[in-house]
Enzyme design. Structure first.
Site, PDB file in Angstrom:
ATOM      1  N   CYS A   1      60.279   8.307  65.462  1.00 17.97           N
ATOM      2  CA  CYS A   1      59.305   7.931  66.491  1.00 17.97           C
ATOM      3  C   CYS A   1      59.519   8.824  67.711  1.00 17.97           C
ATOM      4  CB  CYS A   1      59.459   6.462  66.872  1.00 17.97           C
ATOM      5  SG  CYS A   1      58.309   5.921  68.153  1.00 17.97           S
ATOM      6  N   GLY A   2      58.506   9.615  68.061  1.00 18.93           N
ATOM      7  CA  GLY A   2      58.630  10.559  69.163  1.00 18.93           C
ATOM      8  C   GLY A   2      58.642   9.892  70.522  1.00 18.93           C
ATOM      9  N   HIS A   3      57.652   9.034  70.776  1.00 18.90           N
ATOM     10  CA  HIS A   3      57.628   8.363  72.084  1.00 18.90           C
ATOM     11  C   HIS A   3      58.852   7.459  72.216  1.00 18.90           C
ATOM     12  CE1 HIS A   3      56.443   4.233  70.816  1.00 18.90           C
ATOM     13  NE2 HIS A   3      56.730   3.930  72.064  1.00 18.90           N
TER      14      HIS A   3
ATOM     15  N   CYS B   1      51.691  10.104  71.377  1.00 16.06           N
ATOM     16  CA  CYS B   1      52.364   9.908  70.090  1.00 16.06           C
ATOM     17  C   CYS B   1      53.150  11.158  69.694  1.00 16.06           C
ATOM     18  CB  CYS B   1      51.382   9.527  68.989  1.00 16.06           C
ATOM     19  SG  CYS B   1      52.198   9.042  67.449  1.00 16.06           S
TER      20      CYS B   1
ATOM     21  N   THR C   1      55.374  11.748  66.928  1.00 15.40           N
ATOM     22  CA  THR C   1      55.251  12.177  65.531  1.00 15.40           C
ATOM     23  C   THR C   1      53.804  12.525  65.209  1.00 15.40           C
ATOM     24  OG1 THR C   1      55.083   9.873  64.762  1.00 15.40           O
ATOM     25  CG2 THR C   1      57.278  10.894  64.767  1.00 15.40           C
TER      26      THR C   1
END
Length: 335
Positions: A90-92, A255, A257
């Site tokens: 999860c990027g964020h 977002c 990813t």
């Protein structure tokens, strides 16, 4: 009967929530975070639902739990817990977690300004800038991302036939660009995107069953997110998206990813080149800066190594309990 207590720290990344579980997380078995993710899903998913769903969370809630690294060269390992599940990456969530971890002293990096983080999807290398006690920004070099399929079709009862690509950026995304039957995300409100996405994601996974399996980790499979694109709000941005995840959520951030998957898609189509900034807007207009840092391969696919840069703000500390005598101990959803 039991009462489980969790100390948590809350933040948001460009508008999307992140809740780091400081204490109360489970001891997990496994030699990697991918193996520990499977253990968590089997025995402890009630922690995710209890802390992310109502009444302690909400439909957009996202969080993480920190663990010691498996490789002593790394700084820590992470498990992502969200309303949409226990995600490989999860990027964020990473940007928010790093901000919380540094500002709150949960992690002391081996090298100031740099972090090596073990995610279920693989190793993620991170840079950050700090002024005093505040983290100004976080930049993560994500896992290998690639365009898994292009020009697929699905029938939408409301819009007609839609073309879409599937791209991987830590999770699999069905990406719907403007076309004959979809003018762009700028012409749709969040409620409409959510209602369309819930049906289409199910249809896509039924029609293309077992088409999307990560070539290096078969536990990562199927389309989990829908990404709709369109015109940006700010003319200086490169593009805008609305990412649908979980059962009813639109990502308030651009977002991480999803931006990685978008970059991989556009690079594969020759639209963006390495080392060029891609300014990606969220549905609410917040921004990440993405780049192709390197061209590589994953399995039989050409892939990219993307970077994502964004910011987060810490706003709360809380202690929560999950009492097994509570009829809503493990969370619920209404819609």
């Amino acid at each position: 009967m039991a009462v489980h207590t969790f100390e948590c720290i809350d933040a948001h990344t460009c508008g999307n929530p992140v809740r780091v579980v400081k204490t109360g997380g489970p001891a997990l078995a496994g030699k990697t975070m991918s193996e520990k993710r499977q253990h968590f899903l089997k025995e402890y998913d009630w922690i995710r639902t209890g802390l992310m769903f109502e009444p302690r969370g909400h439909d957009m809630m996202s969080g993480s739990i920190l663990f010691p690294p498996h490789d002593p060269e790394n700084d820590f390992a992470i498990l992502f817990i969200e309303t949409s599940g226990c995600l490989p990456m999860c990027g964020h969530g990473t940007i928010g977690t790093i901000t919380i971890a540094i500002e709150e002293g949960l992690v002391i990096p081996k090298t100031p300004g740099k972090i090596r983080m073990e995610a279920p999807a693989g190793l993620v290398e991170i840079e950050y800038q700090q002024t005093g006690k505040k983290v100004d920004w976080v930049k993560l070099t994500n896992v290998k991302s690639y365009l898994a399929a292009r020009d697929l079709t699905i029938d939408c009862d409301e819009l007609g036939t839609l073309k879409f690509d599937v791209s991987y950026g830590g999770n699999y995304y069905a990406i719907v660009d403007p076309q004959e039957n979809f003018s762009g995300v700028h012409d749709y409100n969040a409620s409409k995107i959510i209602s369309l996405s819930k049906i289409l994601r199910e249809k896509i996974n039924a029609k293309y069953k077992d088409h999307f399996v990560h070539p290096e980790n078969e536990t990562i499979r199927d389309v989990s997110h829908m990404l709709w694109t369109g015109n940006p709000l700010d003319a200086t941005s490169s593009g805008r998206n609305a990412v649908f995840y979980g059962d009813k959520a639109i990502d308030r951030s651009p977002c991480g990813t999803g931006t990685s998957a978008r970059i991989a898609q556009l690079h594969a189509k020759g639209i963006i080149q390495p080392h060029t900034d891609f300014i990606h807007e969220s549905f609410i207009g917040s921004k990440f800066t993405g780049r192709v840092e390197e061209v590589t391969r994953v399995g039989d696919f050409e892939a990219v190594i993307p970077s994502i840069k964004g910011w987060a703000r810490v706003y709360g500390h809380n202690t929560m309990t999950i009492d097994t005598e509570d009829p809503y101990a493990f969370g619920f959803q209404v819609l």
